[in-house]
Scaffold this active site. Structure first.
Site, short mmCIF file in Angstrom:
data_model
loop_
_atom_site.label_atom_id
_atom_site.label_comp_id
_atom_site.label_asym_id
_atom_site.label_seq_id
_atom_site.Cartn_x
_atom_site.Cartn_y
_atom_site.Cartn_z
CG PHE A 44 -1.90 1.17 1.19
CD1 PHE A 44 -3.05 1.09 0.42
CD2 PHE A 44 -1.65 2.33 1.89
CE1 PHE A 44 -3.93 2.16 0.35
CE2 PHE A 44 -2.54 3.41 1.83
CZ PHE A 44 -3.68 3.32 1.06
CE LYS A 73 -1.14 5.63 7.70
NZ LYS A 73 -0.81 4.91 6.47
CG ASP A 87 5.43 3.66 1.81
OD1 ASP A 87 5.44 4.29 2.88
OD2 ASP A 87 4.41 3.49 1.12
C1 PLP Z 1 -1.03 5.22 5.03
C2 PLP Z 1 0.03 4.83 4.09
C3 PLP Z 1 0.26 5.57 2.91
C4 PLP Z 1 -0.63 6.70 2.48
O1 PLP Z 1 -0.57 7.78 3.35
P1 PLP Z 1 -1.70 8.91 3.26
O2 PLP Z 1 -1.25 9.93 4.26
O3 PLP Z 1 -3.00 8.26 3.60
O4 PLP Z 1 -1.70 9.42 1.87
C5 PLP Z 1 1.34 5.20 2.13
N1 PLP Z 1 2.13 4.17 2.45
C6 PLP Z 1 1.93 3.44 3.57
C7 PLP Z 1 2.87 2.33 3.89
C8 PLP Z 1 0.87 3.73 4.42
O5 PLP Z 1 0.67 2.99 5.50
#
Ligand code: PLP
Length: 413
Positions: free
Chosen positions: A138, A252, A223
């Site tokens: 994700f 986050k 990420d």
């Molecule tokens: C939540 C998340 C995203 C997206 O972040 P947003 O602030 O919702 O755009 C991207 N990568 C990972 C691993 C995430 O957990």
């Protein structure tokens, strides 16, 4: 006068892309939340791994108040002191030499992927555009990041999608070897897959990706939007693994609830974003950067980071205790304070029931897919709150198991 609103208001006026809980939290303190009716909850979710220092952390509230009374916004026609302080702190505490600020994780990844394409374009010409990512990954919800992400249900109906993307099985060395080649400009991976099921990468896997990227002149992007900023027990998970990426994305927990994302990289790679190549109106805004600077200052200390390991142990032992009694977890896994309990037997596929029943027992938990209960408490949750949350989780487990058994017996043989 303030208008009265309740959960029904959501269905009346909000785009129906979420299905929020029946209750509406209105205040929080530390690892506790209170709803409109005054009911109290233990927070094992932190938003979704966002409020890592709990709600209303006094030091964060103090610096935010100070900045609120000084300056809210400047466009990127100007720079601002909080952004520069935060960027300096991030570069001093990581491999990175340069920082780009965004407002979310998706935007940080969007910047990372665009930078990787641009870097390849600048150094190797126009044909090196391939992006390799993992199934179940994700990376956000913009069209580019959702396409790079590995969950087909999130791209359904949004075609045409960006091209030259290749999704490989996570933690599979041979698949990585087969997919990464001279046409690859970037490999993006979550060191711990969050949404995909709380699955840590093996050290061999990340080392292999590093090797293959070096061999084929591709950039390695980590990420760390979910696992970064202390949740792994290290400031960033790459430090735990000892594998350094070329680009790292954060969001986050970075703002503990203030919207901010960051893309970290080296000077050499950063040089491919020149004036006008990329930008954001709000990225690097003084309010979010002020809070994020304090977040990193607090989290990047031995007390907080060692505290994560201690709490991981308490949480793991608590989950194993519940499992010894009820046998509902097939696996308890995760890193630091991102934990997943995979369900089996009577509760197979019923992760969402934990969220709903949790609400009635005063507990907020998350899911990762249909079969994994995900826990992401604050990194500084007091032991008493953590143990109380586990007690409530046990009550939830007992109730769900009872119900599942009753439902089974009610079925005609
Ligand atoms: C939540 C998340 C995203 C997206 O972040 P947003 O602030 O919702 O755009 C991207 N990568 C990972 C691993 C995430 O957990």
């Amino acid at each position: 006068m303030t208008a009265q609103v309740n959960r029904h208001t959501f269905d009346e006026v909000m785009v129906p892309n979420y299905a929020p809980a029946a209750f509406i939290p209105v205040s929080g303190k530390g690892s506790r939340l209170w709803d409109q009716g005054g009911n109290e909850y233990i927070d094992f979710a932190s938003g979704i791994a966002v409020t890592s220092l709990g709600h209303l952390h006094p030091e964060l509230t103090a610096v935010l108040h100070e900045q609120v009374d000084r300056l809210w916004h400047l466009s990127n026609t100007f720079t601002n002191e909080p952004a520069l302080r935060l960027a300096r702190r991030l570069t001093e505490s990581t491999f990175a030499e340069k920082v780009f600020f965004s407002n979310s994780g998706a935007e940080a990844n969007e910047a990372a992927l665009k930078l990787a394409r641009r870097y390849a374009f600048d150094h190797f010409g126009g044909d090196k555009t391939g992006i390799v990512s993992c199934k179940q990954a994700f990376h956000g919800r913009t069209l580019f990041t959702v396409s790079v992400g590995g969950q087909p249900k999130y791209t359904e109906g949004f075609a045409p999608l960006p091209g030259n993307l290749n999704h490989i099985e996570f933690n599979n060395l041979a698949a990585a070897e087969a997919a990464i080649n001279d046409g690859t400009c970037a490999v993006i991976v979550e060191p711990v897959q969050g949404e995909g099921g709380v699955l840590p990468a093996t050290p061999e896997y990340l080392k292999k990706l590093r090797e293959l990227c070096d061999k084929h002149n591709a950039l390695l992007i980590f990420d760390e939007v979910q696992i970064g900023v202390g949740r792994s027990g290290s400031l960033f998970a790459y430090m735990h693994y000892g594998v350094t990426p070329d680009i790292l994305t954060s969001a986050k927990a970075l703002g503990n609830g203030m919207p901010i994302g960051a893309m970290l990289t080296t000077s050499k790679i950063a040089a491919s974003f020149v004036v006008g190549t990329h930008g954001s109106t709000y990225g690097g805004n003084p309010l979010a950067c002020t809070v994020a600077d304090k977040v990193i200052e607090i989290i990047n200390t031995p007390e907080v980071l060692q505290g994560v390991h201690k709490r991981h142990q308490w949480l793991k032992e608590g989950l194993e205790r519940i499992n010894a009694k009820y046998g509902v977890f097939k696996d308890v896994r995760g890193m630091g304070l991102l934990m997943g309990a995979e369900l089996q037997g009577e509760l197979q596929g019923k992760a969402k029931d934990f969220v709903n029943a949790g609400a009635r027992h005063g507990l907020v938990v998350l899911v990762a897919g249909t079969n994994i209960v995900r826990l992401a408490p604050s990194l500084v949750i007091p032991e008493t709150d953590l143990q109380e949350g586990l007690k409530r989780l046990e009550a939830v487990t007992a109730e769900l198991l009872e119900k599942a058994k009753a439902a089974k017996e009610a079925q005609p043989a």
